[in-house]
Design a protein around this motif. Structure first.
Motif, mmCIF file in Angstrom:
data_model
loop_
_atom_site.group_PDB
_atom_site.id
_atom_site.type_symbol
_atom_site.label_atom_id
_atom_site.label_comp_id
_atom_site.label_asym_id
_atom_site.label_seq_id
_atom_site.Cartn_x
_atom_site.Cartn_y
_atom_site.Cartn_z
ATOM 1 N N VAL A 33 0.840 -1.190 0.000
ATOM 2 C CA VAL A 33 0.000 0.000 0.000
ATOM 3 C C VAL A 33 0.879 1.246 0.000
ATOM 4 N N ARG A 34 0.408 2.285 -0.678
ATOM 5 C CA ARG A 34 1.068 3.591 -0.621
ATOM 6 C C ARG A 34 0.075 4.592 -0.054
ATOM 7 N N TRP A 35 0.573 5.421 0.869
ATOM 8 C CA TRP A 35 -0.277 6.402 1.539
ATOM 9 C C TRP A 35 0.075 7.807 1.093
ATOM 10 N N THR A 36 -0.918 8.676 1.062
ATOM 11 C CA THR A 36 -0.708 10.084 0.741
ATOM 12 C C THR A 36 -0.192 10.801 1.989
ATOM 13 N N PRO A 37 0.400 11.984 1.833
ATOM 14 C CA PRO A 37 0.834 12.737 3.017
ATOM 15 C C PRO A 37 -0.310 13.013 3.994
ATOM 16 N N GLU A 38 -1.522 13.229 3.485
ATOM 17 C CA GLU A 38 -2.664 13.470 4.369
ATOM 18 C C GLU A 38 -2.947 12.254 5.257
ATOM 19 N N GLU A 39 -2.892 11.069 4.665
ATOM 20 C CA GLU A 39 -3.146 9.845 5.442
ATOM 21 C C GLU A 39 -2.045 9.616 6.476
ATOM 22 N N VAL A 40 -0.811 9.872 6.098
ATOM 23 C CA VAL A 40 0.314 9.673 7.028
ATOM 24 C C VAL A 40 0.202 10.617 8.219
ATOM 25 N N VAL A 41 -0.161 11.872 7.956
ATOM 26 C CA VAL A 41 -0.303 12.848 9.040
ATOM 27 C C VAL A 41 -1.513 12.504 9.906
ATOM 28 N N ASP A 42 -2.638 12.113 9.294
ATOM 29 C CA ASP A 42 -3.841 11.757 10.055
ATOM 30 C C ASP A 42 -3.595 10.570 10.980
ATOM 31 N N LYS A 43 -2.832 9.597 10.512
ATOM 32 C CA LYS A 43 -2.550 8.404 11.313
ATOM 33 C C LYS A 43 -1.363 8.596 12.249
ATOM 34 N N ARG A 44 -0.706 9.770 12.147
ATOM 35 C CA ARG A 44 0.409 10.164 13.012
ATOM 36 C C ARG A 44 1.563 9.174 12.944
#
Length: 100
Positions: A33-44
């Motif tokens: 899976v690849r995550w967007t910067p928004e997802e990475v920040v939301d999931k901390r």
């Protein structure tokens, strides 16, 4: 005459604490899976408070990421590498008294 409840104090804004690596739950197929910067920040998963800062650091090649066709994405390996890169070694383990 009816009794009124006393006024309550307003709650102070509290910060949520950062998750430790042991508490982070990655999906089983996380390697694909690849995550967007928004997802990475939301999931901390990385110590950044906004996706904009994370994206700007990616454009400047200051963080581990993938830039597929100009789109910044993060894999589980990128997140692990970035956490290892930003880890701080305690002075008691380095034997040095002051940082150089």
């Amino acid at each position: 005459m009816t009794a009124q409840a006393p006024p309550t104090k307003a709650r102070k804004a509290t910060r949520t604490r950062a998750l430790t690596l042991a508490e982070v739950q990655m999906p089983e197929d996380a390697e694909l899976v690849r995550w967007t910067p928004e997802e990475v920040v939301d999931k901390r998963w990385l110590p950044y408070k906004s996706a904009r800062v994370l994206r700007e650091k990616a454009y400047k090649d200051e963080v581990h990421c993938h830039k597929d066709g100009g789109v910044v994405t993060f894999t589980a390996e990128d997140i692990r590498r970035e956490n290892a890169r930003t880890a701080i070694v305690p002075r008691s383990l380095t034997g040095r008294r002051y940082a150089a």
